[in-house]
Design an enzyme around this catalytic site. Structure first.
Site, PDB file in Angstrom:
ATOM      1  N   GLY A   1       0.720  -1.365   0.110  1.00 27.45           N
ATOM      2  CA  GLY A   1      -0.035  -0.004   0.035  1.00 27.45           C
ATOM      3  C   GLY A   1       0.824   1.107   0.063  1.00 27.45           C
TER       4      GLY A   1
ATOM      5  CB  VAL B   1      -3.070  -7.188   0.132  1.00 27.83           C
ATOM      6  CG1 VAL B   1      -1.766  -6.456  -0.249  1.00 27.83           C
ATOM      7  CG2 VAL B   1      -4.348  -6.362   0.319  1.00 27.83           C
TER       8      VAL B   1
ATOM      9  CG  ASN C   1       0.790   1.077   4.920  1.00 29.87           C
ATOM     10  OD1 ASN C   1       0.291   1.617   5.720  1.00 29.87           O
ATOM     11  ND2 ASN C   1       0.275   1.305   3.581  1.00 29.87           N
TER      12      ASN C   1
ATOM     13  CB  SER D   1      -6.227   1.059  13.406  1.00 27.03           C
ATOM     14  OG  SER D   1      -6.955   2.366  13.833  1.00 27.03           O
TER      15      SER D   1
ATOM     16  CE1 TYR E   1      -8.827   0.458   8.905  1.00 24.92           C
ATOM     17  CE2 TYR E   1      -9.175   1.501  11.141  1.00 24.92           C
ATOM     18  CZ  TYR E   1      -8.544   1.042   9.916  1.00 24.92           C
ATOM     19  OH  TYR E   1      -7.075   1.919   9.757  1.00 24.92           O
TER      20      TYR E   1
END
Length: 248
Positions: free
Chosen positions: A14, A66, A92, A145, A158
Site C-alpha cells: 500500500g 493483498v 500497511n 490502528s 475495521y
C-alpha cells in the site's frame, strides 16, 4: 533499475499514497532497497518510486491484490526467486468501509476483513521461510490502528480487522523470536491522510480527545517504522506501539 546487493530489501504494501508512501520514502532514505507495492494505483506507486530515486534511494515496484491468496503467493515467490529474500516487511495496505453495524452489508464486512486482516497471511506467509533461510534476522511490521485497540463507532469491521492484526503479530513474534526476526504492530491514531479527511465540525470534536490537540503527520509514523526496521530495535518485539497524540 539494478539492485544493490549490499542493501537489505524491504517490502511496503500500500505504498502508493498516505502512510505507506511516507514509510517507503523514509526506509529508502535509511538505505534499504524498497519494493513499492500497489494494488490499483499504478500512478501513485510510480510517483513513490520516482521520489525514492530522486532522493538517491533504490527500489522497484510490485503489483498484486493483498486479498488474493494465490496472486500474492505467485507474485511474491517470483520476486524472491528473482531477487532474494526480504529482510523486512511493512504490511500497511488497508481499506475502510464505515457504517453502523446494523446496516453494514456483508460485502463491506468481508471486503475489509479480506483486505486488512487476511492480507497478513497472504503477504507475510510466502516470505517467512526465505527470510528464515537468510539467517540474517528480520523485521515484520504490521499497521494496526487505534480502532484495533479501543474500537470505534461505525468501524466494527475495521476495528475487528485491526485488532486481529495485533493478535496475529503477537503470536508470530513468539514463533520467530529465536530466529532474531522481530514482529511488531504500529497503531496510529488520526493521521493527516486522504483516508482521514474530516469536516471542520468533526475535526473540532476529535481534537478535544487528543492531548496534543492536532492530527499526526505521515512522517511521524514513518519515523516510528524506521526505528522498528533499524538495528537499534533488535530487542523490541511482540509490541503494539501507539502513535496517537495521547488519544488513548
Amino acid at each position: 533499475m539494478a539492485e544493490a546487493n549490499t542493501k537489505r530489501r524491504v517490502l511496503v504494501t500500500g505504498a502508493s499514497r498516505g502512510i505507506g508512501k511516507g514509510v517507503a520514502l523514509r526506509l529508502a532514505r535509511d538505505g534499504f532497497f524498497v519494493v513499492v507495492h500497489y494494488g490499483h494505483d499504478a500512478q501513485g506507486a510510480n510517483d513513490t518510486l520516482e521520489q525514492i530515486l530522486a532522493q538517491g534511494g533504490s527500489g522497484s515496484i510490485i503489483c498484486f491484490d493483498v486479498a488474493d491468496t494465490q496472486q500474492c503467493q505467485a507474485q511474491l515467490e517470483s520476486e524472491v526467486n528473482a531477487h532474494g529474500a526480504f529482510y523486512g516487511v511493512v504490511s500497511n495496505a488497508g481499506i475502510t468501509r464505515d457504517d453502523a453495524f446494523p446496516s453494514m452489508s456483508a460485502e463491506n464486512w468481508y471486503e475489509v476483513i479480506n483486505t486488512n486482516l487476511n492480507s497478513f497471511y497472504n503477504v507475510i506467509n510466502p516470505l517467512i521461510m526465505p527470510m528464515i533461510r537468510l539467517r540474517a534476522g528480520g523485521r515484520i511490521i504490521v499497521m494496526s490502528s487505534v480502532s484495533g485497540i479501543a474500537g470505534n463507532r461505525g468501524q466494527t469491521n475495521y476495528a475487528a480487522s485491526k485488532a486481529g492484526l495485533i493478535a496475529a503479530a503477537k503470536s508470530l513474534a513468539l514463533e520467530l523470536g529465536k530466529r532474531q526476526i522481530t514482529v511488531n504492530a504500529v497503531a496510529p491514531g488520526l493521521i493527516e491522510t486522504d483516508m482521514t479527511a474530516l469536516d471542520d465540525t468533526v475535526r473540532s470534536e476529535a481534537m478535544k480527545l487528543i492531548a496534543l490537540r492536532r492530527m499526526g503527520k505521515v512522517e511521524e509514523v514513518a519515523g516510528l517504522v524506521s526505528y522498528l526496521m533499524s538495528d537499534e530495535s533488535a530487542y523490541v518485539t511482540r509490541q503494539v506501539i501507539a502513535i496517537n497524540g495521547g488519544l488513548l
